[in-house]
Design a protein around this motif. Structure first.
Motif, PDB file in Angstrom:
ATOM      1  N   THR A 113       1.335  -5.486   8.558  1.00  0.00           N
ATOM      2  CA  THR A 113       1.366  -6.228   7.288  1.00  0.00           C
ATOM      3  C   THR A 113      -0.022  -6.579   6.773  1.00  0.00           C
ATOM      4  OG1 THR A 113       1.459  -8.409   8.364  1.00  0.00           O
ATOM      5  CG2 THR A 113       3.549  -7.277   7.987  1.00  0.00           C
ATOM      6  N   TRP A 114      -1.067  -5.956   7.312  1.00  0.00           N
ATOM      7  CA  TRP A 114      -2.418  -6.416   6.991  1.00  0.00           C
ATOM      8  C   TRP A 114      -2.774  -6.256   5.511  1.00  0.00           C
ATOM      9  CZ3 TRP A 114      -6.283  -3.630   4.758  1.00  0.00           C
ATOM     10  CH2 TRP A 114      -6.186  -2.242   4.765  1.00  0.00           C
ATOM     11  N   ASP A 115      -2.213  -5.229   4.846  1.00  0.00           N
ATOM     12  CA  ASP A 115      -2.610  -4.952   3.456  1.00  0.00           C
ATOM     13  C   ASP A 115      -1.737  -5.695   2.448  1.00  0.00           C
ATOM     14  OD1 ASP A 115      -4.089  -3.849   1.420  1.00  0.00           O
ATOM     15  OD2 ASP A 115      -2.965  -1.976   1.381  1.00  0.00           O
ATOM     16  N   LYS A 116      -1.640  -7.001   2.618  1.00  0.00           N
ATOM     17  CA  LYS A 116      -0.786  -7.813   1.741  1.00  0.00           C
ATOM     18  C   LYS A 116      -1.215  -7.722   0.282  1.00  0.00           C
ATOM     19  CE  LYS A 116       0.900 -12.534   1.065  1.00  0.00           C
ATOM     20  NZ  LYS A 116       0.844 -13.940   1.544  1.00  0.00           N
ATOM     21  N   ASN A 117      -2.519  -7.580   0.036  1.00  0.00           N
ATOM     22  CA  ASN A 117      -3.028  -7.513  -1.337  1.00  0.00           C
ATOM     23  C   ASN A 117      -3.117  -6.086  -1.867  1.00  0.00           C
ATOM     24  OD1 ASN A 117      -3.304 -10.301  -1.557  1.00  0.00           O
ATOM     25  ND2 ASN A 117      -5.366 -10.284  -0.709  1.00  0.00           N
ATOM     26  N   CYS A 118      -2.585  -5.132  -1.091  1.00  0.00           N
ATOM     27  CA  CYS A 118      -2.478  -3.738  -1.545  1.00  0.00           C
ATOM     28  C   CYS A 118      -3.824  -3.095  -1.863  1.00  0.00           C
ATOM     29  CB  CYS A 118      -1.558  -3.650  -2.774  1.00  0.00           C
ATOM     30  SG  CYS A 118       0.068  -4.402  -2.524  1.00  0.00           S
ATOM     31  N   VAL A 119      -4.866  -3.464  -1.140  1.00  0.00           N
ATOM     32  CA  VAL A 119      -6.186  -2.899  -1.425  1.00  0.00           C
ATOM     33  C   VAL A 119      -6.314  -1.469  -0.915  1.00  0.00           C
ATOM     34  CG1 VAL A 119      -7.261  -5.181  -1.388  1.00  0.00           C
ATOM     35  CG2 VAL A 119      -7.226  -3.816   0.712  1.00  0.00           C
ATOM     36  N   ALA A 120      -5.481  -1.076   0.049  1.00  0.00           N
ATOM     37  CA  ALA A 120      -5.591   0.262   0.633  1.00  0.00           C
ATOM     38  C   ALA A 120      -4.411   1.163   0.270  1.00  0.00           C
ATOM     39  CB  ALA A 120      -5.720   0.168   2.157  1.00  0.00           C
ATOM     40  N   TRP A 121      -3.547   0.688  -0.606  1.00  0.00           N
ATOM     41  CA  TRP A 121      -2.387   1.498  -0.990  1.00  0.00           C
ATOM     42  C   TRP A 121      -2.836   2.504  -2.053  1.00  0.00           C
ATOM     43  CZ3 TRP A 121       2.083   2.863   0.848  1.00  0.00           C
ATOM     44  CH2 TRP A 121       3.064   3.422   0.015  1.00  0.00           C
ATOM     45  N   ASN A 122      -3.055   3.745  -1.631  1.00  0.00           N
ATOM     46  CA  ASN A 122      -3.563   4.780  -2.516  1.00  0.00           C
ATOM     47  C   ASN A 122      -2.666   6.020  -2.431  1.00  0.00           C
ATOM     48  OD1 ASN A 122      -6.052   3.381  -3.294  1.00  0.00           O
ATOM     49  ND2 ASN A 122      -6.699   3.741  -1.181  1.00  0.00           N
ATOM     50  N   PRO A 123      -1.618   6.099  -3.247  1.00  0.00           N
ATOM     51  CA  PRO A 123      -0.760   7.289  -3.227  1.00  0.00           C
ATOM     52  C   PRO A 123      -1.591   8.541  -3.503  1.00  0.00           C
ATOM     53  CG  PRO A 123       0.263   5.519  -4.476  1.00  0.00           C
ATOM     54  CD  PRO A 123      -1.134   5.081  -4.192  1.00  0.00           C
ATOM     55  N   PRO A 124      -1.244   9.657  -2.870  1.00  0.00           N
ATOM     56  CA  PRO A 124      -2.011  10.890  -3.053  1.00  0.00           C
ATOM     57  C   PRO A 124      -2.089  11.304  -4.518  1.00  0.00           C
ATOM     58  CG  PRO A 124      -0.451  11.109  -1.241  1.00  0.00           C
ATOM     59  CD  PRO A 124      -0.117   9.831  -1.936  1.00  0.00           C
ATOM     60  N   GLU A 125      -3.301  11.669  -4.942  1.00  0.00           N
ATOM     61  CA  GLU A 125      -3.478  12.115  -6.328  1.00  0.00           C
ATOM     62  C   GLU A 125      -3.159  13.599  -6.475  1.00  0.00           C
ATOM     63  OE1 GLU A 125      -7.387  11.105  -7.568  1.00  0.00           O
ATOM     64  OE2 GLU A 125      -7.033   8.928  -7.487  1.00  0.00           O
ATOM     65  N   GLY A 126      -3.335  14.339  -5.377  1.00  0.00           N
ATOM     66  CA  GLY A 126      -3.034  15.770  -5.420  1.00  0.00           C
ATOM     67  C   GLY A 126      -1.646  16.046  -4.871  1.00  0.00           C
TER      68      GLY A 126
END
Length: 208
Positions: free
Chosen positions: A88-101
């Motif tokens: 649960t560390w990314d509560k602020n969604c700073v690392a949520w990066n859906p693939p662009e390709g």
């Protein structure tokens, strides 16, 4: 003791005190350093004096968007130090990066995943409660088939595989119910835990 005797003693005490004060003043007049602090003694005394700290500023979870692997790892470590769990560390969604390709299918999977998150009022899975925060990504390699991958830490949670059907299977049901109305081409959802070969499938036809 007679009052006259008390007065005599009192006068003598006062006189002695005044004489001492005069003596100190005379010595300090002729020796300017008499009443000054010794620098070495002062330094030794200060060395043992506790430092008064200023106000403690509480640390906060990372909020800046992390793009590179180094930035993501730094943000993760900071969150773990503040007591967040690995799941649960990314509560602020700073690392949520859906693939662009990934082509058309991956972009479709990104939209389905974003639609489900939006229906839950969140920008990423870590901002949600159990068991949703285990979700690590959405993918698609075949038309209409959405693959939902859970992070490896999910394998250590026995509650995900309890009940009949399993909680992990119900998670697929919920994602399907929340998105099939908007994405009429969605035919099935496959769930898996990263690093595990087991698959759980939920199909639209099975819920008709």
């Amino acid at each position: 003791m007679k009052s006259s005797t008390k007065r005599v003693i009192g006068n003598v005490s006062v006189g002695t005190f005044l004489a001492g004060v005069v003596a100190v003043l005379l010595v300090s007049h002729f020796d300017p350093n008499f009443l000054r602090n010794d620098p070495e003694l002062t330094a030794e005394a200060n060395a043992g004096t506790p430092i008064v700290q200023g106000p403690i500023v509480p640390k906060e979870l990372p909020t800046a968007k992390a793009s590179t692997a180094a930035e993501i790892e730094d943000a993760r470590q900071r969150a773990l130090e503040l007591g967040r769990s690995a799941a649960t560390w990314d509560k602020n969604c700073v690392a949520w990066n859906p693939p662009e390709g990934g082509g058309v299918q991956q972009q479709w999977a990104n939209r389905v995943g974003a639609s489900w998150l939006n229906s839950a009022g969140a920008r990423c899975p870590d901002a949600l409660t159990w068991p949703y925060y285990f979700i690590d990504g959405f993918e698609s390699t075949s038309a209409g088939e959405l693959k939902v991958t859970l992070e490896e830490t999910a394998a250590a949670d026995p509650h995900l595989l309890q009940g009949e059907p399993h909680t992990i299977h119900l998670l697929g049901d919920e994602i399907l119910d929340a998105t099939k109305g908007q994405f009429t081409d969605l035919t099935s959802i496959e769930l898996s835990i990263r690093g595990d070969d087991v698959r759980w499938n939920v199909a639209v036809d099975d819920r008709a």
